[in-house]
Write an enzyme that holds these catalytic residues in place. Structure first.
Site, mmCIF file in Angstrom:
data_model
loop_
_atom_site.group_PDB
_atom_site.id
_atom_site.type_symbol
_atom_site.label_atom_id
_atom_site.label_comp_id
_atom_site.label_asym_id
_atom_site.label_seq_id
_atom_site.Cartn_x
_atom_site.Cartn_y
_atom_site.Cartn_z
ATOM 1 N N PHE A 1 0.848 -1.200 0.000
ATOM 2 C CA PHE A 1 0.000 0.000 0.000
ATOM 3 C C PHE A 1 0.880 1.244 0.000
ATOM 4 O O PHE A 1 1.794 1.361 0.820
ATOM 5 C CB PHE A 1 -0.927 0.022 1.220
ATOM 6 N N LYS B 1 2.784 10.007 8.276
ATOM 7 C CA LYS B 1 2.124 9.521 9.489
ATOM 8 C C LYS B 1 2.776 10.050 10.770
ATOM 9 O O LYS B 1 2.538 11.181 11.156
ATOM 10 C CB LYS B 1 2.071 7.993 9.481
ATOM 11 N N ASP C 1 9.196 2.704 1.266
ATOM 12 C CA ASP C 1 8.034 3.428 1.771
ATOM 13 C C ASP C 1 7.959 3.167 3.279
ATOM 14 O O ASP C 1 7.536 2.101 3.710
ATOM 15 C CB ASP C 1 6.772 2.939 1.053
HETATM 16 C C1 LIG Z 1 2.996 2.259 3.743
HETATM 17 C C2 LIG Z 1 2.061 3.370 3.427
HETATM 18 N N1 LIG Z 1 2.347 4.200 2.407
HETATM 19 C C3 LIG Z 1 1.546 5.235 2.088
HETATM 20 C C4 LIG Z 1 0.386 5.473 2.787
HETATM 21 C C5 LIG Z 1 -0.489 6.628 2.407
HETATM 22 O O1 LIG Z 1 -0.348 7.661 3.313
HETATM 23 P P1 LIG Z 1 -1.418 8.862 3.346
HETATM 24 O O2 LIG Z 1 -2.722 8.265 3.713
HETATM 25 O O3 LIG Z 1 -0.869 9.826 4.357
HETATM 26 O O4 LIG Z 1 -1.446 9.440 1.969
HETATM 27 C C6 LIG Z 1 0.037 4.636 3.861
HETATM 28 C C7 LIG Z 1 -1.210 4.848 4.609
HETATM 29 O O5 LIG Z 1 -1.750 3.978 5.250
HETATM 30 C C8 LIG Z 1 0.898 3.559 4.185
HETATM 31 O O6 LIG Z 1 0.618 2.723 5.188
#
Ligand SMILES: Cc1ncc(COP(=O)(O)O)c(C=O)c1O
Length: 404
Positions: free
Chosen positions: A140, A254, A225
């Protein structure tokens, strides 16, 4: 004068776009790892705003930084830089592999910047044709169209018309599949160093090292990520430090702002130079309020006491969950790292993670799910041991109700 008329959950259905299905509970205040709703019911927070509230609610260092900056200056946009952004960037550079920082407002935006940088680097350095992005099934990376397409769940990216191209997926922890699909046309691999939304799946050491080697072999960039794993969540400042594999680009959001929206992409000087003036940007990226709060969060988390504390608290959690399971036999595995923990339900309870979450809420503890079979915990990194114990006791009551 602002008119603060009373509101309830029903109003959500009346006035909000229906892309979310929020709980009936509407929290109105929080302190540390406790939250109170409109009826003044108290909850212990094991969800942390989905791994965001790394220092719980209303931590004095964050409230102080926000109030202090609120009296100074709120917004300039990137026509001018600002002191909090520069201080935060310097700290991030000093404490990671990176030399340069790009600020965004969310995880998706940080990832969007990382992917655009990778594509531009490949074009500048290797010419047209080196465009393949490889990512992992169940991964994700956010909800912009590029990042959601790189994410490994087609259901999230289908139905919006033609997708950004040359994006491939293989199974996490399958080095052979990755080898088979990689070539000198590969531009970058985007990977979570522990899959969060995808089910709290850790990479094997062989796999994560293999990914780095394959990137080197094919002149491809490795993008970690760390939106969910970053800023202390796994017990290291960033998870890459715990697996001893250094990426070329890392994204973080986050917990970076501890609850104030901010994201960042960090990288080396060599790569950063490909995002030349005008190639990318954001009105709010590097906003002084966000950076002032993030600076306080970064300083507070980045200490041996807090990071070691995460490892200790994780042991307490896992022991508590194992004790619950010894009695009720509902989990087949407790996994994850640090304070990003997944309790995987046995086949008998498959599809029921949301039921456990709802039952837990009834008992006064907020949890998360990761898919339909896993209950996820991402509490504050400084949650008091007493709150862990009491929260788990409440959680056990919920488990007892559902266990057959
Ligand atoms: C690993 C990862 N990358 C990206 C995101 C996306 O982040 P945002 O919701 O702040 O755009 C998330 C959100 O859960 C995530 O867990």
């Amino acid at each position: 004068m602002t008119n603060h008329f009373p509101v309830d959950r029903k109003l959500f259905d009346d006035v909000m776009v229906p892309n979310y299905a929020p709980s009936t509970v509407i929290p109105v205040r929080g302190k540390g790892s406790r939250v109170w709703d409109q009826q003044d019911r108290e909850f212990i927070d094991f969800a942390g705003g989905i791994a965001v509230n790394c220092l719980g609610h209303c931590h004095p260092a964050l409230v102080g930084a926000l109030k202090d900056q609120a009296d100074k200056i709120w917004h300039l946009s990137n026509v001018m830089t600002n002191e909090p952004a520069l201080r935060l960037a310097k700290k991030m550079v000093d404490h990671t592999f990176a030399d340069k920082v790009y600020f965004a407002n969310s995880g998706a935006e940080a990832n969007e910047a990382a992917l655009k940088l990778a594509r531009r680097w490949a074009l500048d350095v290797h010419g047209a044709g080196k465009t393949q992005i490889i990512a992992f099934n169940q991964g994700f990376h956010g909800r912009t169209f590029f990042t959601v397409t790189v994410g490994g769940q087609k259901a999230y990216s289908d139905g919006f018309g033609p997708k950004p191209g040359d994006i491939d997926h293989v199974d996490y922890n399958d080095l052979e599949a990755l080898k088979a699909i990689m070539s000198d046309k590969t531009c970058a691999i985007m990977i979570e160093p522990l899959q969060g939304e995808g089910g709290l799946v850790s990479p094997t050491q062989e796999f994560i090292e293999g990914v780095r080697e394959l990137c080197d072999q094919h002149n491809a960039l490795l993008i970690f990520d760390e939106v969910q794993t970053g800023v202390g969540r796994t017990g290291d400042l960033y998870a890459y430090m715990g697996v001893n594999v250094v990426p070329d680009i890392l994204t973080t959001a986050k917990a970076l702002g501890g609850g104030f929206p901010i994201g960042a992409m960090i990288t080396t000087t060599e790569l950063a130079k490909h995002l030349k003036i005008g190639t990318h940007g954001s009105t709010y990226g590097g906003n002084p309020l966000a950076c002032a709060v993030a600076e306080a969060a970064f300083d507070t988390v980045n200490t041996p006491e807090i990071l070691n504390g995460v490892k200790e608290k994780a042991k307490r959690y896992v022991a508590g969950l194992n004790a619950i399971n010894a009695k009720h036999k509902v989990f087949k595995e407790i996994r994850g790292k640090g304070l990003l923990i997944g309790a995987v339900l046995t086949e008998q309870y498959h599809g029921k993670a949301k039921d456990f979450l709802n039952a837990a809420l009834e008992e006064g503890v907020m949890t998360l799910v990761a898919g339909a079979n896993i209950i996820r915990f991402a509490p504050s990194l400084v949650i008091p041991d007493a709150d862990i114990d009491e929260g788990l006791a409440r959680f056990e009551k919920a488990v007892a109700k559902l266990a057959k």
